[in-house]
Design an enzyme around this catalytic site. Sequence first.
Site, short mmCIF file in Angstrom:
data_model
loop_
_atom_site.label_atom_id
_atom_site.label_comp_id
_atom_site.label_asym_id
_atom_site.label_seq_id
_atom_site.Cartn_x
_atom_site.Cartn_y
_atom_site.Cartn_z
N PRO A 2 -1.39 17.93 -31.90
CG PRO A 2 -0.54 19.44 -30.36
CD PRO A 2 -0.32 18.07 -30.92
CD GLU A 3 -4.92 16.82 -37.19
OE1 GLU A 3 -5.73 17.30 -37.99
OE2 GLU A 3 -4.83 15.60 -36.99
#
Length: 276
Positions: A2-3
């Site tokens: 997750p960015e």
Amino acid sequence: MPELPEVETIVRDLAPRLEGRTLRAPRLFKSDVLRRVSRRRLLETIRRNRIEEVSRRAKHVVFLFKSGHRLVIQPRMTGSLLVYDRRLTPEERRYVVLQAGLAGGGTFAYRDVRRLGTMWLLDEAAWRAYTARIGPEPLARDFDAAAFGERLTGTRQAIKKVLMDQRRLAGVGNIYANEALFRAGIDPSRPANRVGSEAAARLYEAVRAVLGEAIAAKGTTFRDYRTGTGRKGGFQFVLDVYGRGGEPCHRCGTILQTTHTIDGRATTFCWRCQAA
DNA sequence: ACGAGGTCCTGCGAGC
DNA sequence: TGCTCGCAGGACCTCG
């Protein structure tokens, strides 16, 4: 992993399902993800404490409680935050770090296979200090190309490393740094202070565009990432460079190269389109 | 101020 | 088949 776009997607799924609701009987199965808070204080604080708001800051999910405390979860590599309207299956229960029933029905769970993720419980003052250490949000309306250039080009570190430095800019990780540099036609290893203002402006636009498109696609699922409702993202199908080392460049057909020479992370680029 | 490298953590795929 | 090894990587740390 997750960015910004993945965490934004998670938050958009979670917010309407959690805001105004209360966690019932929260259970913490692994405490090595906790930072500066004991298991006991965490559970006592969030139990029967209404969730007022679920939001995103950089790559972190922020739960604001009625008491004024914030629970901050960084999913890092393999974390996922999910709301189920049913009981979890035994497979889904594997790797659960934090789980709680919701008053009125449903289940909230934070799963994390590798547990590189972290959880913080912050009061108002601690939150202000926490968020102050992180750079500006790249999609904020008042964050313009001039501010971007000012923050990112004042060092001779490689531009890719600088893009991913959370103190300079929030939310950009390896996938979107690779993609944005390709779009802007910039060599990832170029010292940031040798990226000209024209190229910096292109990079600013590329970062915003790639993040926006990735949010619209609900993120990039390589392996573990899931949305807040357990679905895969769709941006993995349109990536130009990340994970495509050895394959032809979408723009010119040159075989893309992968190196690990910048900060030890996989960097994939087209030496022709991103020439120094 | 900068770069290099270690640490955390587990699953997976390569190699023998 | 069963073992070891290296890698994936974001954030934080120490060292020179």
